[in-house]
Design a protein around this motif. Structure first.
Motif, PDB file in Angstrom:
ATOM      1  N   GLU A  28       0.745  -1.332  -0.126  1.00 44.74           N
ATOM      2  CA  GLU A  28      -0.041   0.155   0.168  1.00 44.74           C
ATOM      3  C   GLU A  28       0.957   1.215  -0.211  1.00 44.74           C
ATOM      4  N   GLU A  29       2.029   1.361   0.737  1.00 43.75           N
ATOM      5  CA  GLU A  29       2.974   2.382   0.755  1.00 43.75           C
ATOM      6  C   GLU A  29       3.677   2.365  -0.572  1.00 43.75           C
ATOM      7  N   GLY A  30       3.975   1.434  -1.359  1.00 41.93           N
ATOM      8  CA  GLY A  30       4.482   1.433  -2.485  1.00 41.93           C
ATOM      9  C   GLY A  30       6.184   1.140  -2.430  1.00 41.93           C
ATOM     10  N   THR A  31       6.675   0.681  -3.479  1.00 44.83           N
ATOM     11  CA  THR A  31       7.971   0.168  -3.522  1.00 44.83           C
ATOM     12  C   THR A  31       8.602   0.733  -4.571  1.00 44.83           C
ATOM     13  N   PHE A  32       9.811   1.651  -4.485  1.00 44.80           N
ATOM     14  CA  PHE A  32      10.665   2.296  -5.492  1.00 44.80           C
ATOM     15  C   PHE A  32      11.801   1.516  -6.101  1.00 44.80           C
ATOM     16  N   THR A  33      11.761   1.111  -7.085  1.00 46.88           N
ATOM     17  CA  THR A  33      12.919   0.403  -7.587  1.00 46.88           C
ATOM     18  C   THR A  33      13.480   1.058  -8.661  1.00 46.88           C
ATOM     19  N   SER A  39      19.244   5.244 -14.417  1.00 41.58           N
ATOM     20  CA  SER A  39      18.411   6.211 -15.401  1.00 41.58           C
ATOM     21  C   SER A  39      16.919   6.112 -15.447  1.00 41.58           C
ATOM     22  N   SER A  40      16.678   5.039 -14.984  1.00 35.84           N
ATOM     23  CA  SER A  40      14.922   4.611 -14.886  1.00 35.84           C
ATOM     24  C   SER A  40      14.603   4.025 -13.586  1.00 35.84           C
ATOM     25  N   PHE A  41      13.199   4.289 -13.319  1.00 29.49           N
ATOM     26  CA  PHE A  41      12.727   3.544 -12.101  1.00 29.49           C
ATOM     27  C   PHE A  41      11.435   2.886 -12.544  1.00 29.49           C
ATOM     28  N   THR A  42      11.001   2.274 -11.435  1.00 32.36           N
ATOM     29  CA  THR A  42       9.537   1.538 -11.335  1.00 32.36           C
ATOM     30  C   THR A  42       9.107   1.699  -9.822  1.00 32.36           C
ATOM     31  N   PHE A  43       7.782   2.269  -9.941  1.00 34.52           N
ATOM     32  CA  PHE A  43       7.145   2.515  -8.618  1.00 34.52           C
ATOM     33  C   PHE A  43       6.067   1.392  -8.584  1.00 34.52           C
ATOM     34  N   ARG A  44       5.867   0.571  -7.711  1.00 33.75           N
ATOM     35  CA  ARG A  44       4.800  -0.347  -7.516  1.00 33.75           C
ATOM     36  C   ARG A  44       4.028   0.011  -6.456  1.00 33.75           C
ATOM     37  N   CYS A  45       2.695  -0.210  -6.299  1.00 35.29           N
ATOM     38  CA  CYS A  45       1.882  -0.047  -5.198  1.00 35.29           C
ATOM     39  C   CYS A  45       0.728  -0.523  -5.496  1.00 35.29           C
ATOM     40  N   GLN A  46      -0.234  -0.887  -4.321  1.00 30.56           N
ATOM     41  CA  GLN A  46      -1.510  -1.458  -4.339  1.00 30.56           C
ATOM     42  C   GLN A  46      -2.356  -0.528  -3.975  1.00 30.56           C
ATOM     43  N   VAL A  47      -3.411  -0.216  -4.764  1.00 35.11           N
ATOM     44  CA  VAL A  47      -4.581   0.695  -4.347  1.00 35.11           C
ATOM     45  C   VAL A  47      -5.729  -0.097  -4.458  1.00 35.11           C
ATOM     46  N   GLU A  48      -6.534   0.317  -3.533  1.00 36.68           N
ATOM     47  CA  GLU A  48      -8.040  -0.284  -3.550  1.00 36.68           C
ATOM     48  C   GLU A  48      -8.962   0.092  -4.602  1.00 36.68           C
ATOM     49  N   GLY A  49      -9.567  -0.531  -5.380  1.00 38.60           N
ATOM     50  CA  GLY A  49     -10.199  -0.287  -6.504  1.00 38.60           C
ATOM     51  C   GLY A  49      -9.565   0.025  -7.835  1.00 38.60           C
ATOM     52  N   GLU A  50      -9.770   0.739  -8.847  1.00 40.01           N
ATOM     53  CA  GLU A  50      -8.892   1.145  -9.887  1.00 40.01           C
ATOM     54  C   GLU A  50      -8.906   2.316 -10.184  1.00 40.01           C
ATOM     55  N   ASP A  51      -8.125   3.053  -9.102  1.00 36.76           N
ATOM     56  CA  ASP A  51      -7.900   4.711  -9.013  1.00 36.76           C
ATOM     57  C   ASP A  51      -6.430   4.818  -9.448  1.00 36.76           C
ATOM     58  N   ALA A  52      -6.236   5.046 -10.719  1.00 36.26           N
ATOM     59  CA  ALA A  52      -4.878   5.376 -11.395  1.00 36.26           C
ATOM     60  C   ALA A  52      -4.416   6.383 -10.833  1.00 36.26           C
ATOM     61  N   GLN A  53      -5.250   7.384 -10.889  1.00 35.35           N
ATOM     62  CA  GLN A  53      -4.726   8.816 -10.328  1.00 35.35           C
ATOM     63  C   GLN A  53      -4.162   8.781  -8.861  1.00 35.35           C
ATOM     64  N   GLU A  54      -4.730   7.916  -8.102  1.00 33.69           N
ATOM     65  CA  GLU A  54      -4.137   7.702  -6.779  1.00 33.69           C
ATOM     66  C   GLU A  54      -2.742   7.481  -6.828  1.00 33.69           C
ATOM     67  N   ALA A  55      -2.905   6.322  -7.505  1.00 31.10           N
ATOM     68  CA  ALA A  55      -1.310   5.445  -7.534  1.00 31.10           C
ATOM     69  C   ALA A  55      -0.300   6.442  -8.020  1.00 31.10           C
ATOM     70  N   THR A  56      -0.631   7.101  -9.137  1.00 29.76           N
ATOM     71  CA  THR A  56       0.253   8.211  -9.738  1.00 29.76           C
ATOM     72  C   THR A  56       0.441   9.045  -8.759  1.00 29.76           C
ATOM     73  N   GLY A  57      -0.179   9.695  -7.850  1.00 26.13           N
ATOM     74  CA  GLY A  57       0.017  10.358  -6.890  1.00 26.13           C
ATOM     75  C   GLY A  57       0.943   9.931  -5.802  1.00 26.13           C
ATOM     76  N   ARG A  58       0.672   8.902  -5.360  1.00 25.97           N
ATOM     77  CA  ARG A  58       1.671   8.173  -4.570  1.00 25.97           C
ATOM     78  C   ARG A  58       3.061   7.992  -5.141  1.00 25.97           C
ATOM     79  N   ALA A  59       2.941   7.576  -6.333  1.00 26.05           N
ATOM     80  CA  ALA A  59       4.521   7.501  -6.985  1.00 26.05           C
ATOM     81  C   ALA A  59       5.089   8.827  -6.894  1.00 26.05           C
ATOM     82  N   ILE A  60       4.459   9.713  -7.330  1.00 23.95           N
ATOM     83  CA  ILE A  60       4.980  11.137  -7.260  1.00 23.95           C
ATOM     84  C   ILE A  60       5.490  11.644  -5.886  1.00 23.95           C
ATOM     85  N   ALA A  61       4.769  11.391  -4.823  1.00 21.02           N
ATOM     86  CA  ALA A  61       4.971  11.758  -3.594  1.00 21.02           C
ATOM     87  C   ALA A  61       6.286  10.949  -2.966  1.00 21.02           C
ATOM     88  N   ALA A  62       6.456   9.730  -3.451  1.00 21.48           N
ATOM     89  CA  ALA A  62       7.677   8.728  -3.085  1.00 21.48           C
ATOM     90  C   ALA A  62       8.936   9.302  -3.719  1.00 21.48           C
TER      91      ALA A  62
END
Length: 91
Positions: A28-33, A39-62
């Motif tokens: 839920e907190e997200g994992t940053f690799t 040069s590149s990154f991936t941020f993985r997080c688990q969100v309830e429902g299908e809210d891509a905007q919320e997940a993108t917001g979490r990635a940006i905050a991380a």
């Protein structure tokens, strides 16, 4: 949710913070690799429902807590209910 992108600039403090991060789990907190060249990154997080905007917001905050500049290239949402687990057959 997976958010992938590239780093645009990397100050030394940000570089050290990014290098200290490890993990590939979906939490839920997200994992940053990142790749080994930073040069590149991936941020993985688990969100309830299908809210891509919320997940993108979490990635940006991380990402912002690392103090690095980045560019998001793509996001991908997978509904965990659609994943089929293949089990080995005994036989």
């Amino acid at each position: 949710m997976i958010v992938s992108g590239v780093f645009e600039s990397m100050p030394e403090a940000g570089k050290q913070a990014v290098l200290a991060v490890e993990g590939v789990a979906f939490t839920e907190e997200g994992t940053f690799t990142h790749d080994g060249t930073l040069s590149s990154f991936t941020f993985r997080c688990q969100v309830e429902g299908e809210d891509a905007q919320e997940a993108t917001g979490r990635a940006i905050a991380a990402l912002e807590k690392y103090g690095v500049e980045y560019r998001v290239l793509r996001t991908a949402v997978t509904d965990m209910r659609d994943i089929k687990i293949r089990r080995k057959r005994k036989g």
